[in-house]
Design an enzyme around this catalytic site. Structure first.
Site, PDB file in Angstrom:
ATOM      1  N   GLN A  98       0.839  -1.196   0.000  1.00 27.51           N
ATOM      2  CA  GLN A  98       0.000   0.000   0.000  1.00 27.51           C
ATOM      3  C   GLN A  98       0.880   1.255   0.000  1.00 27.51           C
ATOM      4  OE1 GLN A  98      -2.164  -1.762   3.602  1.00 27.51           O
ATOM      5  NE2 GLN A  98      -3.838  -0.672   2.633  1.00 27.51           N
ATOM      6  N   HIS A 130      -1.343   1.077  -4.479  1.00 25.58           N
ATOM      7  CA  HIS A 130      -1.699   2.498  -4.382  1.00 25.58           C
ATOM      8  C   HIS A 130      -0.778   3.366  -5.237  1.00 25.58           C
ATOM      9  CE1 HIS A 130      -4.008   1.783  -0.342  1.00 25.58           C
ATOM     10  NE2 HIS A 130      -4.633   1.326  -1.392  1.00 25.58           N
ATOM     11  N   CYS A 149      -0.808  11.754 -16.488  1.00 22.71           N
ATOM     12  CA  CYS A 149      -1.716  12.785 -16.978  1.00 22.71           C
ATOM     13  C   CYS A 149      -3.146  12.287 -16.815  1.00 22.71           C
ATOM     14  CB  CYS A 149      -1.428  13.107 -18.436  1.00 22.71           C
ATOM     15  SG  CYS A 149      -2.674  14.202 -19.158  1.00 22.71           S
ATOM     16  N   ILE A 188       8.362  -4.109  13.707  1.00 20.80           N
ATOM     17  CA  ILE A 188       8.567  -4.840  12.458  1.00 20.80           C
ATOM     18  C   ILE A 188      10.050  -5.075  12.167  1.00 20.80           C
ATOM     19  CG2 ILE A 188       8.282  -4.609   9.946  1.00 20.80           C
ATOM     20  CD1 ILE A 188       5.605  -3.064  10.724  1.00 20.80           C
TER      21      ILE A 188
HETATM   22 ZN    ZN Z   1      -1.850  14.333 -21.336  1.00 21.40          ZN
END
Ligand code: ZN
Length: 252
Positions: free
Chosen positions: A102, A122, A130, A239
């Site tokens: 993630q 993610h 774009c 961890i």
């Molecule tokens: Zn573009």
């Protein structure tokens, strides 16, 4: 509920381990988490505004602030920690099926895990996409444009609004990435969930996918999660301390 010794033996016997990582594995590298008790969202809910796609598209000021946040993100200087390095050891043992993360900080790859092994559900801070034409460029070249005086660099191909190639609130996960993550969860002997509160779907649901497919679920997290009842083992130690111990037997 099993303890650490049993988890070590499961990992040593496993042919395929899928690891699901969340912010907790990177906090020891100095990258703040978002949903923990001291997390960015928890202590400052207004910060969530900036990470909502609708607000980002509608408001040039949000975009200007977002480019500044990207430039100042701790991931540019953070170093992988012992937890990340342990997962490289696991990969070298031949038992790692995939790391589903993630995190957007790229630290698994920086530590030495193969890029093909890391599924970034993610997205990544280090690419720009774009929103108009989908063109992908590097974050570095866009930040160079910001530093050269463009507060909100537009796509050089279509003039569209650009954003980090991360998943914002209000934005769907990429179907191909989600499919790869689900396959990795369904195709393992052990799902090791590390440093994730398992509160964000669909990432959290991967724990259930793995259990239904017959895998053991091992949760390594400081705080309780909604999936603790499904887990075969819960480990609360830091961890960076516990992961190296867990993989040592698997690597031997
Ligand atoms: Zn573009």
């Amino acid at each position: 509920m099993a303890g650490e010794d049993e988890v070590r033996s499961w990992l040593a016997a496993a042919g395929r381990v899928t690891v699901l990582t969340g912010a907790g594995i990177s906090t020891e590298s100095g990258i703040p988490d978002f949903r923990g008790p001291q997390g960015v969202w928890t202590t400052n809910p207004a910060a969530q505004h900036m990470f909502t796609l609708q607000n980002y598209v509608a408001d040039p000021e949000v975009r200007r602030l977002a480019w500044g946040n990207r430039r100042d993100h701790p991931a540019w200087t953070a170093e992988p920690n012992a937890g990340h390095h342990a997962l490289v050891t696991l990969e070298r043992s031949g038992r790692l099926r995939a790391i589903v993360t993630q995190n957007i900080d790229g630290l698994h790859q920086r530590a030495g895990n193969a890029a093909a092994t890391v599924i970034e559900i993610h997205g990544t801070l280090f690419d720009v996409e774009c929103l108009g034409c989908g063109a992908r460029t590097t974050m570095r070249e866009n930040l160079d444009r910001v530093d050269a005086g463009e507060p909100d660099p537009a796509c050089l191909r279509c003039g569209g609004i650009q954003k980090a190639a991360t998943i914002s609130f209000g934005q769907s996960l990429r179907p191909d990435v989600l499919r790869a993550a689900t396959e990795a969860a369904a195709d393992c002997d052990v799902l090791l969930a590390v440093g994730t509160t398992l509160q964000v779907q669909p990432a959290a649901g991967l724990a259930e996918v793995a259990v239904r497919a017959g895998a053991r679920l091992v949760i390594v997290n400081r705080d309780p999660t909604p999936y603790d009842a499904l887990a075969s083992a819960l480990l609360r130690d830091p961890i960076g301390t516990v992961l190296p111990r867990l993989v040592a037997a698997a690597a031997a």
